[in-house]
Scaffold this active site. Structure first.
Site, mmCIF file in Angstrom:
data_model
loop_
_atom_site.group_PDB
_atom_site.id
_atom_site.type_symbol
_atom_site.label_atom_id
_atom_site.label_comp_id
_atom_site.label_asym_id
_atom_site.label_seq_id
_atom_site.Cartn_x
_atom_site.Cartn_y
_atom_site.Cartn_z
ATOM 1 N N CYS A 310 -20.439 -9.455 12.806
ATOM 2 C CA CYS A 310 -19.583 -8.880 13.808
ATOM 3 C C CYS A 310 -20.440 -8.433 14.977
ATOM 4 C CB CYS A 310 -18.641 -7.768 13.384
ATOM 5 S SG CYS A 310 -17.731 -7.084 14.582
ATOM 6 N N GLU A 344 -20.749 -16.051 11.232
ATOM 7 C CA GLU A 344 -19.663 -16.003 10.164
ATOM 8 C C GLU A 344 -18.306 -16.801 10.764
ATOM 9 O OE1 GLU A 344 -17.064 -12.916 7.490
ATOM 10 O OE2 GLU A 344 -19.119 -12.362 7.870
#
Length: 444
Positions: A310, A344
């Site tokens: 993130c 990700e």
């Protein structure tokens, strides 16, 4: 409370309050998706059979569509998401509205006088549509699913998306105070129930504890002995510093960081186990301490070679190149580990744009300087960028061909210069000589 993951570009957009300020979700140079110059026309009677004119119906029902005067003084179409009574009469409500042309982060409570009641419409068939979702995908649903690709949750089906939007439809915290900034929030964040009636939260900018009242923060600051994030300083260059925080050693800090970040990230999952993550906190330093600019998180162990879970730049610091810096920093850590890395998945469209810009600049710089032929594998070894990401980037630039069973890079200098110019500035440089860091697997 845990690491926010499932996002991979950053919210480098200026705050809509104009004096302050992430997918993970926007580039350094992205403009804010705010209403700007759309005409204040009244919706047409020919907009479709789903809509029925219902002027003068007060209080307005949830689902009503109407024109609303925004802070730019112009009228824009909105949908009523929620309402609440503020006094006792039918006119004494305020309405939580979504500006249908724009991102959910602009949703807000408005007074009745901001609404043009001559333009009131209701979606009379909306409940019927919801019941039919399992039988047929409507045009409205397809649009919502398309929007998930912009917002970064391709992993959600239509039903899950509706459930998410229902649960998070109203911002629970309107503003926060963090250091010297008061910041308007963008999205819902699942703070504990005791904070559900709090419109403004006060954060300690060093330990990230949050409080309901300014007086509580002032008392806390007299006792808090931190002047930087509670981790190891692994980078210092000029006034910029990077701290590594272990979610297992500093669980409360990790949880508070995730609560804070969720206020500026929409469709992200909040994991309640921060033990599995490392947080890299970028700070601007002065004589008062090290002030958080943004951060990225990464899993301690990733089987998929994810080097970033993130990423977020806080609103006051956006559009200054910090997002690009964080992306570049994640790859420098991968180089130190001797591994290739990749963000990700899934990537939002804006996330892909941010990373594609970084990959483009790094790869083209090498190709310009490299006089002889070079392979995808060699590029990957030099940059720590995953081979698949290199291949997709070069293909998007039409710089690669498939000949005799192998990919061949076509690096015409004029073409490279043109693509480099289009890719824009690279942002702040990471001075690798200032990075003092031991990969997690080798620690303690």
């Amino acid at each position: 409370m845990g690491s926010i993951s499932r996002s991979t570009a950053e919210n480098d957009r200026p705050s809509s309050n104009g004096n302050l300020q992430p997918n993970h979700e926007a580039t350094d140079d992205a403009d804010p998706p705010a209403p700007n110059g759309h005409s204040a026309g009244i919706p047409s009677e020919n907009d479709g059979p789903r809509k029925r004119r219902t002027p003068g119906l007060l209080p307005l029902e949830v689902g009503t569509r109407v024109m609303c005067r925004w802070r730019d003084g112009k009228y824009h179409p909105v949908k009523v998401i929620e309402r609440r009574r503020i006094l006792s009469g039918p006119n004494d409500y305020e309405y939580y509205v979504h500006y249908t042309e724009f991102n959910r982060r602009l949703d807000e409570w408005v007074k009745l006088e901001q609404l043009d009641l001559d333009t009131v419409e209701t979606d009379v068939d909306e409940k019927v549509e919801d019941k039919a979702t399992s039988l047929k995908m409507t045009r409205h649903q397809k649009r919502k699913i398309d929007e998930t690709h912009v917002e970064g949750h391709e992993e959600l089906d239509a039903a899950s998306l509706r459930e998410h939007e229902e649960f998070t439809k109203v911002k629970n915290i309107a503003t926060i105070e963090l250091g010297r900034y008061e910041i308007e929030t963008w999205y819902f964040s699942p703070f504990p129930p005791e904070y559900s009636d709090t419109l403004k939260l006060f954060f300690c900018e060093f330990c990230l504890n949050f409080m309901k009242r300014k007086e509580q923060l002032q008392r806390h600051m007299r006792k808090c002995d931190l002047k930087h994030p509670p981790g190891d300083e692994i980078y210092r260059s000029g006034t910029l510093s990077m701290f590594e925080v272990d979610g297992k050693k500093n669980k409360v800090y990790g949880q508070n960081l995730c609560y804070l970040a969720k206020l500026f990230l929409d469709h992200k999952t909040l994991y309640y186990d921060v033990d599995l993550f490392l947080f890299y906190i970028l700070c601007e330093c002065d004589d008062r301490g090290c002030h958080m600019v943004g951060y990225f998180s990464k899993e301690k162990h990733s089987e998929e070679s994810y080097n970033l879970a993130c990423i977020l730049t806080l609103p006051p610091y956006q559009r200054k190149g910090y997002g690009k810096f964080l992306i570049a920093f994640s790859y420098e850590l991968s180089k130190k580990e001797g591994k290739v890395g990749t963000p990700e998945r899934p990537l939002s469209d804006l996330g892909l744009l941010s990373y594609r810009g970084y990959w483009t600049r790094v790869l083209l710089d090498i190709l310009k300087k490299h006089k002889s032929n070079i392979s995808i594998k060699e590029l990957s070894d030099m940059t720590a960028i995953k081979a698949d990401d290199i291949l997709s980037t070069l293909q998007s630039l039409d710089l690669i061909q498939y000949r005799k069973g192998q990919h061949v890079i076509c690096a015409d200098p004029k073409v490279l210069d043109r693509h480099l110019k289009a890719a824009g500035r690279g942002g702040l440089e990471v001075d690798v000589s200032k990075l003092i860091w031991t990969p997690y697997k080798e620690q303690g």
